[in-house]
Design a protein around this motif. Sequence first.
Motif, PDB file in Angstrom:
ATOM      1  N   GLN A  21     -35.337  60.618  30.305  1.00  0.00           N
ATOM      2  CA  GLN A  21     -34.663  61.245  29.279  1.00  0.00           C
ATOM      3  C   GLN A  21     -35.011  62.667  28.966  1.00  0.00           C
ATOM      4  O   GLN A  21     -36.230  63.062  28.903  1.00  0.00           O
ATOM      5  N   ASP A  25     -30.604  54.111  29.872  1.00  0.00           N
ATOM      6  CA  ASP A  25     -31.205  54.343  31.022  1.00  0.00           C
ATOM      7  C   ASP A  25     -30.462  53.249  32.011  1.00  0.00           C
ATOM      8  O   ASP A  25     -30.386  53.821  33.415  1.00  0.00           O
ATOM      9  N   LYS A  40     -32.937  65.802  27.521  1.00  0.00           N
ATOM     10  CA  LYS A  40     -32.274  66.302  26.097  1.00  0.00           C
ATOM     11  C   LYS A  40     -30.881  65.875  26.137  1.00  0.00           C
ATOM     12  O   LYS A  40     -30.194  65.422  27.228  1.00  0.00           O
ATOM     13  N   TYR A 100     -30.725  63.282  32.094  1.00  0.00           N
ATOM     14  CA  TYR A 100     -32.051  62.553  32.543  1.00  0.00           C
ATOM     15  C   TYR A 100     -32.485  63.763  33.370  1.00  0.00           C
ATOM     16  O   TYR A 100     -31.651  64.472  34.053  1.00  0.00           O
ATOM     17  N   GLN A 131     -35.374  68.025  19.176  1.00  0.00           N
ATOM     18  CA  GLN A 131     -34.809  66.702  19.684  1.00  0.00           C
ATOM     19  C   GLN A 131     -35.840  66.161  20.450  1.00  0.00           C
ATOM     20  O   GLN A 131     -36.846  66.607  20.978  1.00  0.00           O
ATOM     21  N   GLU A 182     -42.078  55.380  18.419  1.00  0.00           N
ATOM     22  CA  GLU A 182     -41.881  56.153  19.688  1.00  0.00           C
ATOM     23  C   GLU A 182     -42.345  57.666  19.242  1.00  0.00           C
ATOM     24  O   GLU A 182     -43.096  58.186  20.010  1.00  0.00           O
ATOM     25  N   SER A 205     -45.159  59.925  21.006  1.00  0.00           N
ATOM     26  CA  SER A 205     -44.942  61.258  21.403  1.00  0.00           C
ATOM     27  C   SER A 205     -45.779  62.406  21.001  1.00  0.00           C
ATOM     28  O   SER A 205     -46.263  63.274  21.548  1.00  0.00           O
ATOM     29  N   LYS A 242     -35.643  62.115  21.405  1.00  0.00           N
ATOM     30  CA  LYS A 242     -35.166  61.175  22.336  1.00  0.00           C
ATOM     31  C   LYS A 242     -33.791  60.620  21.721  1.00  0.00           C
ATOM     32  O   LYS A 242     -33.379  60.525  20.486  1.00  0.00           O
TER      33      LYS A 242
END
Lengths: 232, 232
Positions: free
Chosen positions: B76, B56, B78, B113, A76, A153, A157, A78
């Motif tokens: 974040q 968020d 998971k 978060y 996972q 993203e 990452s 995001k």
Amino acid sequence: MMNSVNPYVSVDCVLLGFDGERLNALVVRQTNAEKGNDTGCYKLPGSLINMDEDLDDAAQRVLKQLTGLVQVKMVQFKAFGGAQRLANPRDSIWLERYHHLEHHLERIVTIAYLSLLRIDRKMAKLDSGYEAQWIPIDELPQLAFDHSEIVKEAVQSVKKMTALDPTMFFDLLPRKFTATQLRKLMESVTDDKVDIKNFHKKLAKMPYLVLLEEKEEGVSHRAARFYKFKRK
Amino acid sequence: MMNSVNPYVSVDCVLLGFDGERLNALVVRQTNAEKGNDTGCYKLPGSLINMDEDLDDAAQRVLKQLTGLVQVKMVQFKAFGGAQRLANPRDSIWLERYHHLEHHLERIVTIAYLSLLRIDRKMAKLDSGYEAQWIPIDELPQLAFDHSEIVKEAVQSVKKMTALDPTMFFDLLPRKFTATQLRKLMESVTDDKVDIKNFHKKLAKMPYLVLLEEKEEGVSHRAARFYKFKRK
């Protein structure tokens, strides 16, 4: 319950591979056009989850279904849940038709998975309505939903993660690789030029690299020796 | 649409703090018992998201609502989406009542978060039906839903992240701290004993640490000098 699809949550898989020159992403496209659907649009392999399905299972299921790839180690990465993700009616209408949903989709939060894998892994179409294709990151067309943003993203990452743990690069390389291949991979991930002059010195200091006797064959330039990665 | 709550997606906030001895998690408990609700149960600050709310934003909104904390830097960490997360009827019935939902909740995927913060940050109850409380990780009771599992994975994640980037520890410490405080923090995160004999040597090698002239006051043991963290 007739329809066991969860209309609010999806999974999407970002699979990144390296073709020897550049970083590629695996994208899929619908081939069995129904009239009025925009089937020319590439997207990440993904799907709404089923109501009784765990997230990780859903990611594996949809990847297998759309690309034939199985047992891909994905993590996972995001959740993407912008309230406007479905703003383009093209995307939501397509989804509603694909899943034969009777109500209008309001909002989907997608859980994005990431995997670095060898680009030569064999794919097999299981869902005949789809074709999967590796495309270099810098040549990707605009993808459906916010998938272009998700790929961006994901690459960021990977850039961060490989800075902390360079052994991640080796998931993307063939079993035996040359210094040039590794350098090009690093350059394509970091988006920075690697200093060629000191590169071999740098490699000699990597405890997880083994220089083999074996050399490239059938190349027009001077044959380079192969390296392999040694897991500790 | 009367009810603007998304019944499939929630956010939960894992806030970790350090009390000088142990790692603590911030948990909340409902105080305004309605008959038949299990209000004795602690849970993470969390909530279903609103239909028009980004993830968020939802995390910040619920944290403020339940604890009064604002502008907490959360990332974040998971998504938790096991199909059986709502298996305990106590949890789903409570949620349905809290949100005045008319239909039965089938499935919720929660986006967790994470934040590391100083435990002395001021809290203020905004939602008078709740009270927030810091509890040492190793004394936490069983939390609602899969929140115990979420806290456990969050601590594991902090353990991994601080191994790669030790400067993260400093988010948990007061501005000035002693070597003992830092050592106890490291021990409580890694779950390992730190070698006391070499610890001051180890600290001397950390380029982001500054040893101050100032010492502890009013302590019964030999007063220790303070350190502070220097961001580069």
